[in-house]
Design a protein around this motif. Structure first.
Motif, PDB file in Angstrom:
ATOM      1  N   UNK A  33      44.291  31.975  46.329  1.00 15.32           N
ATOM      2  CA  UNK A  33      44.149  32.892  47.460  1.00 15.32           C
ATOM      3  C   UNK A  33      43.312  32.274  48.581  1.00 15.32           C
ATOM      4  N   UNK A  34      42.351  31.445  48.213  1.00 13.71           N
ATOM      5  CA  UNK A  34      41.499  30.790  49.210  1.00 13.71           C
ATOM      6  C   UNK A  34      42.315  29.810  50.048  1.00 13.71           C
ATOM      7  N   UNK A  35      43.263  29.125  49.399  1.00 14.64           N
ATOM      8  CA  UNK A  35      43.992  28.055  50.077  1.00 14.64           C
ATOM      9  C   UNK A  35      45.406  28.425  50.514  1.00 14.64           C
TER      10      UNK A  35
ATOM     11  N   UNK B 131      46.206  34.771  56.240  1.00 14.11           N
ATOM     12  CA  UNK B 131      44.896  34.762  56.891  1.00 14.11           C
ATOM     13  C   UNK B 131      44.010  35.961  56.528  1.00 14.11           C
ATOM     14  N   UNK B 132      44.579  36.958  55.847  1.00 15.45           N
ATOM     15  CA  UNK B 132      43.786  38.152  55.531  1.00 15.45           C
ATOM     16  C   UNK B 132      42.751  37.854  54.442  1.00 15.45           C
TER      17      UNK B 132
ATOM     18  N   UNK C  59      42.896  42.760  46.126  1.00 13.57           N
ATOM     19  CA  UNK C  59      43.650  43.415  47.195  1.00 13.57           C
ATOM     20  C   UNK C  59      43.381  42.651  48.476  1.00 13.57           C
ATOM     21  N   UNK C  60      44.317  42.781  49.402  1.00 13.44           N
ATOM     22  CA  UNK C  60      44.163  42.183  50.724  1.00 13.44           C
ATOM     23  C   UNK C  60      44.221  43.267  51.759  1.00 13.44           C
TER      24      UNK C  60
END
Length: 69
Positions: free
Chosen positions: A42-44, A48-49, A68-69
């Motif tokens: 998720x970091x990479x 962009x959220x 969640x995003x």
């Protein structure tokens, strides 16, 4: 915030610090905490959220992972 430019510090209580390609992190080829494998993608990723994750541990192991995003 400026991006770090330079060499990593030569010593750390956690071991030798080195720069590694992102691909190695995502292929899980390096020693990491078990939970790192869940959130590092998720970091990479290209989304962009920001994300918010919950990852409780019991006896040093991940019990579950949700985000969640």
């Amino acid at each position: 915030m400026p991006r770090w430019q330079g060499q990593p510090r030569p010593a750390s209580p956690e071991g030798k610090l080195v720069w590694v390609p992102t691909e190695l992190l995502l292929r899980q080829e390096l020693p990491m905490w078990p939970g790192d494998h869940h959130f590092l993608p998720l970091v990479f990723d290209d989304d962009p959220r920001p994300f918010h994750g919950v990852m409780p541990y019991k006896d040093g192991r991940v019990v579950f992972w949700s985000y969640s995003r």
